[in-house]
Scaffold this motif. Structure first.
Motif, PDB file in Angstrom:
ATOM      1  N   ALA A 154     -12.098  27.114  36.506  1.00 40.50           N
ATOM      2  CA  ALA A 154     -11.873  26.362  35.274  1.00 40.50           C
ATOM      3  C   ALA A 154     -11.666  27.288  34.077  1.00 40.50           C
ATOM      4  O   ALA A 154     -10.835  27.015  33.203  1.00 40.50           O
ATOM      5  N   GLY A 155     -12.398  28.403  34.051  1.00 38.38           N
ATOM      6  CA  GLY A 155     -12.311  29.340  32.937  1.00 38.38           C
ATOM      7  C   GLY A 155     -10.915  29.889  32.704  1.00 38.38           C
ATOM      8  O   GLY A 155     -10.561  30.247  31.576  1.00 38.38           O
TER       9      GLY A 155
ATOM     10  N   ILE B 117      -5.254  27.541  27.513  1.00 38.79           N
ATOM     11  CA  ILE B 117      -3.890  27.016  27.662  1.00 38.79           C
ATOM     12  C   ILE B 117      -3.794  25.628  27.040  1.00 38.79           C
ATOM     13  O   ILE B 117      -4.500  24.710  27.438  1.00 38.79           O
ATOM     14  N   LYS B 118      -2.927  25.509  26.050  1.00 42.25           N
ATOM     15  CA  LYS B 118      -2.802  24.236  25.324  1.00 42.25           C
ATOM     16  C   LYS B 118      -1.399  23.654  25.528  1.00 42.25           C
ATOM     17  O   LYS B 118      -0.434  24.392  25.710  1.00 42.25           O
ATOM     18  N   GLY B 119      -1.326  22.330  25.454  1.00 46.76           N
ATOM     19  CA  GLY B 119      -0.033  21.657  25.436  1.00 46.76           C
ATOM     20  C   GLY B 119       0.754  21.749  26.728  1.00 46.76           C
ATOM     21  O   GLY B 119       1.968  21.620  26.726  1.00 46.76           O
ATOM     22  N   GLN B 120       0.068  21.970  27.841  1.00 50.27           N
ATOM     23  CA  GLN B 120       0.784  22.013  29.117  1.00 50.27           C
ATOM     24  C   GLN B 120       0.129  21.065  30.101  1.00 50.27           C
ATOM     25  O   GLN B 120      -1.072  20.823  30.029  1.00 50.27           O
ATOM     26  N   GLN B 121       0.931  20.567  31.006  1.00 46.41           N
ATOM     27  CA  GLN B 121       0.430  19.654  32.018  1.00 46.41           C
ATOM     28  C   GLN B 121      -0.212  20.480  33.139  1.00 46.41           C
ATOM     29  O   GLN B 121       0.458  20.900  34.068  1.00 46.41           O
ATOM     30  N   LEU B 122      -1.538  20.689  33.019  1.00 41.57           N
ATOM     31  CA  LEU B 122      -2.219  21.574  33.970  1.00 41.57           C
ATOM     32  C   LEU B 122      -2.514  20.904  35.306  1.00 41.57           C
ATOM     33  O   LEU B 122      -2.822  21.563  36.292  1.00 41.57           O
TER      34      LEU B 122
ATOM     35  N   VAL C 162      10.204  28.231  46.799  1.00 42.55           N
ATOM     36  CA  VAL C 162       9.651  29.261  45.920  1.00 42.55           C
ATOM     37  C   VAL C 162       8.410  28.701  45.242  1.00 42.55           C
ATOM     38  O   VAL C 162       8.405  27.555  44.797  1.00 42.55           O
ATOM     39  N   GLU C 163       7.371  29.478  45.205  1.00 42.36           N
ATOM     40  CA  GLU C 163       6.167  29.094  44.472  1.00 42.36           C
ATOM     41  C   GLU C 163       5.689  30.267  43.631  1.00 42.36           C
ATOM     42  O   GLU C 163       6.147  31.399  43.839  1.00 42.36           O
ATOM     43  N   GLY C 164       4.801  29.996  42.702  1.00 42.51           N
ATOM     44  CA  GLY C 164       4.344  31.073  41.834  1.00 42.51           C
ATOM     45  C   GLY C 164       2.996  30.802  41.213  1.00 42.51           C
ATOM     46  O   GLY C 164       2.516  29.656  41.170  1.00 42.51           O
ATOM     47  N   LEU C 165       2.382  31.891  40.767  1.00 39.03           N
ATOM     48  CA  LEU C 165       1.090  31.844  40.088  1.00 39.03           C
ATOM     49  C   LEU C 165       1.162  32.799  38.907  1.00 39.03           C
ATOM     50  O   LEU C 165       1.983  33.722  38.901  1.00 39.03           O
ATOM     51  N   THR C 166       0.280  32.608  37.934  1.00 39.83           N
ATOM     52  CA  THR C 166       0.122  33.658  36.922  1.00 39.83           C
ATOM     53  C   THR C 166      -0.615  34.821  37.591  1.00 39.83           C
ATOM     54  O   THR C 166      -1.298  34.646  38.610  1.00 39.83           O
ATOM     55  N   MET C 167      -0.506  35.979  36.988  1.00 38.30           N
ATOM     56  CA  MET C 167      -1.214  37.143  37.535  1.00 38.30           C
ATOM     57  C   MET C 167      -2.724  36.911  37.499  1.00 38.30           C
ATOM     58  O   MET C 167      -3.450  37.355  38.387  1.00 38.30           O
ATOM     59  N   PHE C 168      -3.169  36.206  36.470  1.00 39.64           N
ATOM     60  CA  PHE C 168      -4.587  35.880  36.339  1.00 39.64           C
ATOM     61  C   PHE C 168      -5.046  35.034  37.538  1.00 39.64           C
ATOM     62  O   PHE C 168      -6.070  35.316  38.174  1.00 39.64           O
ATOM     63  N   GLU C 169      -4.248  34.017  37.849  1.00 39.50           N
ATOM     64  CA  GLU C 169      -4.583  33.168  39.001  1.00 39.50           C
ATOM     65  C   GLU C 169      -4.545  33.960  40.305  1.00 39.50           C
ATOM     66  O   GLU C 169      -5.390  33.777  41.196  1.00 39.50           O
ATOM     67  N   ALA C 170      -3.545  34.832  40.414  1.00 40.42           N
ATOM     68  CA  ALA C 170      -3.389  35.603  41.653  1.00 40.42           C
ATOM     69  C   ALA C 170      -4.575  36.536  41.879  1.00 40.42           C
ATOM     70  O   ALA C 170      -4.875  36.897  43.014  1.00 40.42           O
ATOM     71  N   SER C 171      -5.238  36.926  40.794  1.00 45.67           N
ATOM     72  CA  SER C 171      -6.393  37.821  40.913  1.00 45.67           C
ATOM     73  C   SER C 171      -7.684  37.067  41.178  1.00 45.67           C
ATOM     74  O   SER C 171      -8.734  37.682  41.366  1.00 45.67           O
TER      75      SER C 171
ATOM     76  N   GLN D 181     -12.349  15.801  43.735  1.00 45.73           N
ATOM     77  CA  GLN D 181     -13.080  16.562  42.723  1.00 45.73           C
ATOM     78  C   GLN D 181     -12.111  17.333  41.837  1.00 45.73           C
ATOM     79  O   GLN D 181     -11.086  17.827  42.327  1.00 45.73           O
ATOM     80  N   ILE D 182     -12.471  17.478  40.574  1.00 46.28           N
ATOM     81  CA  ILE D 182     -11.619  18.295  39.714  1.00 46.28           C
ATOM     82  C   ILE D 182     -11.558  19.721  40.271  1.00 46.28           C
ATOM     83  O   ILE D 182     -12.558  20.232  40.792  1.00 46.28           O
ATOM     84  N   TYR D 183     -10.387  20.314  40.196  1.00 48.61           N
ATOM     85  CA  TYR D 183     -10.113  21.619  40.811  1.00 48.61           C
ATOM     86  C   TYR D 183     -10.510  21.619  42.287  1.00 48.61           C
ATOM     87  O   TYR D 183     -10.909  22.642  42.834  1.00 48.61           O
ATOM     88  N   ASN D 184     -10.428  20.463  42.898  1.00 50.49           N
ATOM     89  CA  ASN D 184     -10.776  20.314  44.313  1.00 50.49           C
ATOM     90  C   ASN D 184     -12.190  20.823  44.601  1.00 50.49           C
ATOM     91  O   ASN D 184     -12.475  21.287  45.707  1.00 50.49           O
ATOM     92  N   GLY D 185     -13.058  20.766  43.574  1.00 48.24           N
ATOM     93  CA  GLY D 185     -14.443  21.212  43.746  1.00 48.24           C
ATOM     94  C   GLY D 185     -14.657  22.695  43.471  1.00 48.24           C
ATOM     95  O   GLY D 185     -15.775  23.191  43.638  1.00 48.24           O
ATOM     96  N   TYR D 186     -13.614  23.409  43.046  1.00 49.83           N
ATOM     97  CA  TYR D 186     -13.721  24.849  42.815  1.00 49.83           C
ATOM     98  C   TYR D 186     -13.776  25.215  41.335  1.00 49.83           C
ATOM     99  O   TYR D 186     -13.503  26.360  40.966  1.00 49.83           O
ATOM    100  N   GLY D 187     -14.131  24.243  40.479  1.00 49.33           N
ATOM    101  CA  GLY D 187     -14.137  24.478  39.039  1.00 49.33           C
ATOM    102  C   GLY D 187     -14.975  25.665  38.606  1.00 49.33           C
ATOM    103  O   GLY D 187     -14.605  26.414  37.700  1.00 49.33           O
TER     104      GLY D 187
END
Ligand SMILES: Nc1nc2c(c(=O)[nH]1)N[C@H]1C(S)=C(S)[C@@H](COP(=O)(O)O)O[C@H]1N2
Ligand SMILES: [Mo]
Length: 324
Positions: free
Chosen positions: A311-312, A317-322, A199-208, A301-307
């Motif tokens: 990145a935005g 998001i604070k206090g989470q291991q991103l 099982v995997e998942g994304l936030t709706m924001f990421e999915a868009s 590269q950070i974000y595999n070069g897709y920052g």
């Protein structure tokens, strides 16, 4: 072929793969029979505007599709034989050489159930889904959390397009992908210490996000079983384990799912899993990556070069291991 090299880490054009050839009209038409699709899907595909000048044309084959020129990989494609024979797919075993075993997974017919927080639950056949979308080729870098990397021409549909078809409710905050569990074909499912299904998942924001796709092909060919055929997630700014293979269910949820590798060991493999060379895995550095098929190690590269594209999404998001 013209590619503008934008970063120092990108390879010189002389090392670019010779596999890239122009997409001929014949291969486009040849696609109908090979895929078993109706004429309307082919007509829809052919109607997509031609590839702009200066951008590589797509790989020929039954899944040929126009290249999205926004995302150029900046390094040579991994030889297809390496992409086909060096895989992570724990349903078939924990070694990289599962490709032969994976051929036992029947890919036709295939359907996906869309449920959870949606206007209406539906089960949609893959061919039916593909008739409703136009496919694109996406030339992406792939970074496994194990510090190896690939460069792959995927064919797929924007995940955003699936959201339009699924019609999630506004209460949906997460999208959850579940991999097929075929006990006859997948010997790994007998390893009961793993929390199947995958099982995997994304936030709706990421999915868009424009980068997120559901892949149904690679190198112009239908997605092979070892690579997650017939349909898998691809989110290239995250470690590879986020891209669930052989998807049979898409569920919209208000609560964050417990994902497969997070359940195995949340300290090593988290929900967010964004690529970051500066955040080591607990057991190894993530600073560099080994390019499979080439005798070569390059900086990660950070974000595999897709920052620039992603990145935005993580600003608030604070206090989470991103990055793990
Ligand atoms: N269902 C399922 N999906 C999966 C995996 C898996 O073991 N099972 N492995 C993941 C990992 S760790 C990686 S790196 C990629 C590998 O994709 P590839 O074999 O097509 O390169 O698939 C991801 N998706
Ligand atoms: Mo991975």
């Amino acid at each position: 072929m013209l590619i503008r090299w934008r970063h120092g880490w990108e390879i010189p054009e002389s090392e670019a793969t010779p596999e890239r050839v122009a997409l001929g009209r014949r291969s486009l038409l040849g696609s109908a029979a090979a895929l078993g699709l109706g004429g309307s899907a082919v007509a829809a595909r052919a109607a997509v505007s031609p590839t702009p000048a200066g951008v590589p044309t797509g790989f020929p084959g039954p899944m040929a599709a126009p290249v999205d020129p926004r995302f150029l990989p900046g390094r040579a494609f991994t030889p297809s034989k390496d992409v086909y024979t060096y895989n992570n797919y724990y349903e078939f075993g924990s070694q990289k050489n599962i490709w032969r075993e994976a051929q036992r997974l029947p890919l036709h017919p295939w359907s996906i159930t869309i449920d959870g927080l949606v206007e209406q639950k539906q089960t949609i056949g893959l061919e039916d889904l593909l008739k409703q979308v136009s496919l694109q080729e996406r030339l992406y870098r792939h970074r496994c959390v194990e510090a190896w990397a690939l460069t792959i021409p995927w064919t797929g549909l924007p995940l955003k397009r699936l959201l339009e078809i699924a019609k999630p409710l506004s209460s949906a905050k997460y999208i959850v992908f579940r991999t097929d569990e075929n006990h006859r074909a997948m010997p790994g499912l007998r390893e009961v210490w793993y929390p199947w299904p995958y099982v995997e998942g994304l936030t709706m924001f990421e999915a868009s996000n424009d980068l997120a796709i559901l892949a149904v092909g690679l190198y112009g060919q239908p997605l092979k079983p070892q690579n997650g055929g017939p349909i898998r997630l691809v989110v290239p700014w995250k470690y590879g384990f986020k891209s669930a293979k052989a998807i049979v269910q898409v569920t919209f949820a208000a609560k964050r799912p417990l994902t497969f590798w997070e359940e195995v060991d949340g300290r090593e493999y988290g929900f967010w899993a964004n690529v970051n060379p500066a955040v080591p895995h607990p057991r190894w550095s993530q600073a560099r990556e080994r390019l499979i098929g080439f005798d070569k190690v390059v900086p990660t590269q950070i974000y595999n070069g897709y920052g620039e594209w992603v990145a935005g999404m993580y600003k608030g998001i604070k206090g989470q291991q991103l990055f793990r």
